[in-house]
Structure formats: C-alpha cells, structure tokens
Design a protein around this motif. Structure first.
Motif, PDB file in Angstrom:
ATOM      1  N   THR A   1     -13.814  54.208  39.968  1.00 56.31           N
ATOM      2  CA  THR A   1     -13.792  52.910  39.328  1.00 56.31           C
ATOM      3  C   THR A   1     -14.254  53.054  37.883  1.00 56.31           C
ATOM      4  OG1 THR A   1     -14.252  51.790  41.398  1.00 56.31           O
ATOM      5  CG2 THR A   1     -14.717  50.575  39.388  1.00 56.31           C
ATOM      6  N   THR A   2     -13.600  52.352  36.995  1.00 59.65           N
ATOM      7  CA  THR A   2     -13.965  52.306  35.587  1.00 59.65           C
ATOM      8  C   THR A   2     -14.441  50.900  35.268  1.00 59.65           C
ATOM      9  OG1 THR A   2     -12.306  53.965  35.015  1.00 59.65           O
ATOM     10  CG2 THR A   2     -13.105  52.572  33.224  1.00 59.65           C
ATOM     11  N   ILE A   3     -15.531  50.807  34.491  1.00 61.96           N
ATOM     12  CA  ILE A   3     -16.046  49.510  34.065  1.00 61.96           C
ATOM     13  C   ILE A   3     -15.982  49.455  32.541  1.00 61.96           C
ATOM     14  CG2 ILE A   3     -17.985  47.905  34.110  1.00 61.96           C
ATOM     15  CD1 ILE A   3     -19.055  49.459  36.527  1.00 61.96           C
ATOM     16  N   LEU A   4     -15.314  48.441  32.020  1.00 63.28           N
ATOM     17  CA  LEU A   4     -15.218  48.232  30.575  1.00 63.28           C
ATOM     18  C   LEU A   4     -16.015  46.995  30.204  1.00 63.28           C
ATOM     19  CD1 LEU A   4     -11.347  48.717  30.302  1.00 63.28           C
ATOM     20  CD2 LEU A   4     -13.110  50.426  29.871  1.00 63.28           C
ATOM     21  N   PHE A   5     -16.703  47.061  29.057  1.00 61.26           N
ATOM     22  CA  PHE A   5     -17.547  45.957  28.607  1.00 61.26           C
ATOM     23  C   PHE A   5     -17.034  45.411  27.283  1.00 61.26           C
ATOM     24  CE2 PHE A   5     -20.218  48.803  31.093  1.00 61.26           C
ATOM     25  CZ  PHE A   5     -20.792  47.930  31.992  1.00 61.26           C
ATOM     26  N   LYS A   6     -17.023  44.100  27.173  1.00 62.32           N
ATOM     27  CA  LYS A   6     -16.660  43.423  25.920  1.00 62.32           C
ATOM     28  C   LYS A   6     -17.418  42.106  25.875  1.00 62.32           C
ATOM     29  CE  LYS A   6     -13.661  42.322  22.465  1.00 62.32           C
ATOM     30  NZ  LYS A   6     -14.418  41.885  21.364  1.00 62.32           N
ATOM     31  N   ASP A   7     -18.224  41.930  24.838  1.00 61.89           N
ATOM     32  CA  ASP A   7     -19.035  40.726  24.688  1.00 61.89           C
ATOM     33  C   ASP A   7     -19.854  40.481  25.958  1.00 61.89           C
ATOM     34  OD1 ASP A   7     -18.064  40.337  22.093  1.00 61.89           O
ATOM     35  OD2 ASP A   7     -16.327  39.237  22.846  1.00 61.89           O
ATOM     36  N   ASP A   8     -19.637  39.359  26.621  1.00 59.05           N
ATOM     37  CA  ASP A   8     -20.437  39.054  27.815  1.00 59.05           C
ATOM     38  C   ASP A   8     -19.642  39.240  29.111  1.00 59.05           C
ATOM     39  OD1 ASP A   8     -18.722  36.923  27.533  1.00 59.05           O
ATOM     40  OD2 ASP A   8     -20.229  35.397  27.936  1.00 59.05           O
ATOM     41  N   ILE A  13     -11.801  48.472  36.964  1.00 53.54           N
ATOM     42  CA  ILE A  13     -10.466  48.958  37.280  1.00 53.54           C
ATOM     43  C   ILE A  13     -10.588  49.976  38.396  1.00 53.54           C
ATOM     44  CG2 ILE A  13      -8.401  50.097  36.376  1.00 53.54           C
ATOM     45  CD1 ILE A  13      -9.367  49.214  33.561  1.00 53.54           C
ATOM     46  N   SER A  14      -9.852  49.766  39.449  1.00 52.55           N
ATOM     47  CA  SER A  14      -9.878  50.668  40.593  1.00 52.55           C
ATOM     48  C   SER A  14      -9.318  52.031  40.197  1.00 52.55           C
ATOM     49  CB  SER A  14      -9.050  50.089  41.741  1.00 52.55           C
ATOM     50  OG  SER A  14      -8.935  51.020  42.780  1.00 52.55           O
ATOM     51  N   LYS A  15      -9.959  53.095  40.661  1.00 52.11           N
ATOM     52  CA  LYS A  15      -9.545  54.452  40.330  1.00 52.11           C
ATOM     53  C   LYS A  15      -8.150  54.754  40.864  1.00 52.11           C
ATOM     54  CE  LYS A  15     -11.062  59.219  40.799  1.00 52.11           C
ATOM     55  NZ  LYS A  15     -12.108  60.096  41.312  1.00 52.11           N
ATOM     56  N   ASN A  16      -7.823  54.253  42.022  1.00 50.93           N
ATOM     57  CA  ASN A  16      -6.554  54.574  42.660  1.00 50.93           C
ATOM     58  C   ASN A  16      -5.423  53.623  42.313  1.00 50.93           C
ATOM     59  OD1 ASN A  16      -7.811  56.716  43.982  1.00 50.93           O
ATOM     60  ND2 ASN A  16      -8.480  55.383  45.633  1.00 50.93           N
ATOM     61  N   LYS A  17      -5.762  52.440  41.811  1.00 50.91           N
ATOM     62  CA  LYS A  17      -4.732  51.437  41.527  1.00 50.91           C
ATOM     63  C   LYS A  17      -4.972  50.852  40.140  1.00 50.91           C
ATOM     64  CE  LYS A  17      -4.501  50.126  46.369  1.00 50.91           C
ATOM     65  NZ  LYS A  17      -4.684  49.060  47.332  1.00 50.91           N
ATOM     66  N   ARG A  18      -4.264  51.347  39.159  1.00 44.97           N
ATOM     67  CA  ARG A  18      -4.476  50.898  37.786  1.00 44.97           C
ATOM     68  C   ARG A  18      -4.136  49.434  37.586  1.00 44.97           C
ATOM     69  NH1 ARG A  18      -2.800  55.987  34.005  1.00 44.97           N
ATOM     70  NH2 ARG A  18      -4.117  57.460  35.102  1.00 44.97           N
ATOM     71  N   ASP A  19      -3.268  48.891  38.417  1.00 47.90           N
ATOM     72  CA  ASP A  19      -2.924  47.484  38.270  1.00 47.90           C
ATOM     73  C   ASP A  19      -3.879  46.582  39.053  1.00 47.90           C
ATOM     74  OD1 ASP A  19      -2.009  48.378  40.725  1.00 47.90           O
ATOM     75  OD2 ASP A  19      -0.220  47.130  40.705  1.00 47.90           O
ATOM     76  N   ASN A  20      -4.874  47.187  39.714  1.00 47.23           N
ATOM     77  CA  ASN A  20      -5.859  46.431  40.490  1.00 47.23           C
ATOM     78  C   ASN A  20      -7.157  46.362  39.687  1.00 47.23           C
ATOM     79  OD1 ASN A  20      -7.304  45.125  42.431  1.00 47.23           O
ATOM     80  ND2 ASN A  20      -7.478  46.886  43.792  1.00 47.23           N
ATOM     81  N   TYR A  21      -7.399  45.217  39.060  1.00 46.73           N
ATOM     82  CA  TYR A  21      -8.607  45.062  38.256  1.00 46.73           C
ATOM     83  C   TYR A  21      -9.187  43.669  38.464  1.00 46.73           C
ATOM     84  CZ  TYR A  21      -5.726  42.419  34.988  1.00 46.73           C
ATOM     85  OH  TYR A  21      -4.904  41.480  34.421  1.00 46.73           O
ATOM     86  N   THR A  22     -10.485  43.558  38.144  1.00 49.76           N
ATOM     87  CA  THR A  22     -11.149  42.262  38.209  1.00 49.76           C
ATOM     88  C   THR A  22     -11.964  42.069  36.942  1.00 49.76           C
ATOM     89  OG1 THR A  22     -13.068  43.188  39.342  1.00 49.76           O
ATOM     90  CG2 THR A  22     -11.331  42.293  40.730  1.00 49.76           C
TER      91      THR A  22
END
Length: 86
Positions: A1-8, A13-22
């Motif tokens: 899993t990758t976590i990206l931060f922007k402002d607040d 992003i799921s490691k196995n499914k690039r189109d699966n994000y929250t």
C-alpha cells in the motif's frame, strides 16, 4: 500500500490494484491523532522498513504510527529527541 499526503488529506493506493484507492482526511485515517496537530497537515513523512513504522513530521515535532494508521502513545515528540536517540 502507498500513502500520499497533500494538505489535510491522504490517498491510499492498494499495492495490487492501482485503480483501487481511497481518500480521507488525515485526522480520520490515523487513530489517536494528536489533538495539538489539529487539521493533520504534515510537512514530511518517512517509512522505516526495519521497524515497519511511519514517521510524520510537522514543525519541530514528529509522531510514529503503524502502517495500519495507529499513532503510538506518547506522541508527538520533539524531533530533537529523535536525533539524540541515533
């Protein structure tokens, strides 16, 4: 899993499914978020592979969290205390 931060906000992003994000507010993603960090805006993040922990930095303080988003007790701490432990 990758976590990206922007402002607040953060995006996971799921490691196995690039189109699966929250997306979520940082304060909602992390459990035990420190009250004094209010809206969740952070300045830097670091993943420590040896500990499997995430360090988040803001001003002169930092917090340590699990990769599951749980802030460890006793945080935030001064960055100076982290440097003196090295």
């Amino acid at each position: 899993t990758t976590i990206l931060f922007k402002d607040d906000e953060c995006i996971t992003i799921s490691k196995n499914k690039r189109d699966n994000y929250t997306t979520a507010k940082i304060v909602d993603f992390f459990l035990n978020w420190p009250f004094q960090w209010s809206d969740g805006q952070i300045e830097a993040a670091h993943y420590n592979k040896l500990e499997n922990k995430i360090y988040l930095f803001r001003g002169k303080e930092y917090i340590k969290t699990s990769v599951d988003g749980i802030v460890e007790e006793g945080y935030p701490k001064k960055i100076q205390s982290l440097l003196s432990d090295l």
